[in-house]
Write a protein that holds these residues in place. Structure first.
Motif, mmCIF file in Angstrom:
data_model
loop_
_atom_site.group_PDB
_atom_site.id
_atom_site.type_symbol
_atom_site.label_atom_id
_atom_site.label_comp_id
_atom_site.label_asym_id
_atom_site.label_seq_id
_atom_site.Cartn_x
_atom_site.Cartn_y
_atom_site.Cartn_z
ATOM 1 N N LYS A 11 0.849 -1.204 0.000
ATOM 2 C CA LYS A 11 0.000 0.000 0.000
ATOM 3 C C LYS A 11 0.877 1.244 0.000
ATOM 4 O O LYS A 11 1.764 1.389 0.837
ATOM 5 C CB LYS A 11 -0.912 0.000 1.215
ATOM 6 N N THR A 64 0.617 5.515 -0.090
ATOM 7 C CA THR A 64 -0.171 6.748 -0.009
ATOM 8 C C THR A 64 0.757 7.912 -0.317
ATOM 9 O O THR A 64 1.840 8.018 0.264
ATOM 10 C CB THR A 64 -0.778 6.927 1.393
ATOM 11 N N ASP A 69 -3.515 6.685 -3.576
ATOM 12 C CA ASP A 69 -3.712 5.774 -2.449
ATOM 13 C C ASP A 69 -4.104 4.422 -3.030
ATOM 14 O O ASP A 69 -5.228 4.253 -3.498
ATOM 15 C CB ASP A 69 -4.801 6.305 -1.514
ATOM 16 N N GLY A 70 -3.152 3.492 -3.067
ATOM 17 C CA GLY A 70 -3.453 2.197 -3.645
ATOM 18 C C GLY A 70 -2.294 1.227 -3.560
ATOM 19 O O GLY A 70 -1.250 1.522 -2.970
ATOM 20 N N GLU A 71 -2.481 0.068 -4.175
ATOM 21 C CA GLU A 71 -1.468 -0.981 -4.199
ATOM 22 C C GLU A 71 -0.494 -0.743 -5.346
ATOM 23 O O GLU A 71 -0.919 -0.456 -6.473
ATOM 24 C CB GLU A 71 -2.128 -2.352 -4.364
#
Length: 86
Positions: A5, A7, A17-19
């Motif tokens: 993850k 951010t 904001d993610g993988e």
């Protein structure tokens, strides 16, 4: 490829904001890549290019005016005054 993850935040809010599978920035000691499972650390980020590689291989490329990068066991956070993605 493993992901984690990420951010990316500015004073105006989160811009990402993610993988991700990788983050490429210029830290205090030079260029660095953060991959899943990276040892936790904190460093300043110098002004310049930021690349985020998504799990499917897509890359987001942008510029930052500098900031702070915090790499943790479960997530990574890039705090920047400004960051703009193309």
């Amino acid at each position: 490829m493993s992901t984690y993850k990420l951010t990316v935040s500015t004073p105006d809010g989160n811009v990402f904001d993610g993988e991700v599978s990788a983050l490429f920035v210029r830290g205090a000691a030079g260029d660095l890549a953060v991959l899943a499972g990276h040892v936790p650390f904190v460093t300043t980020v110098q002004a310049g290019e930021v690349k985020i590689e998504l799990e499917d291989g897509t890359r987001l490329v942008g510029t930052t005016d500098g900031g702070i990068l915090t790499v943790g066991k479960e997530s990574t956070t890039l705090l920047s005054g400004t960051i703009k993605f193309e």
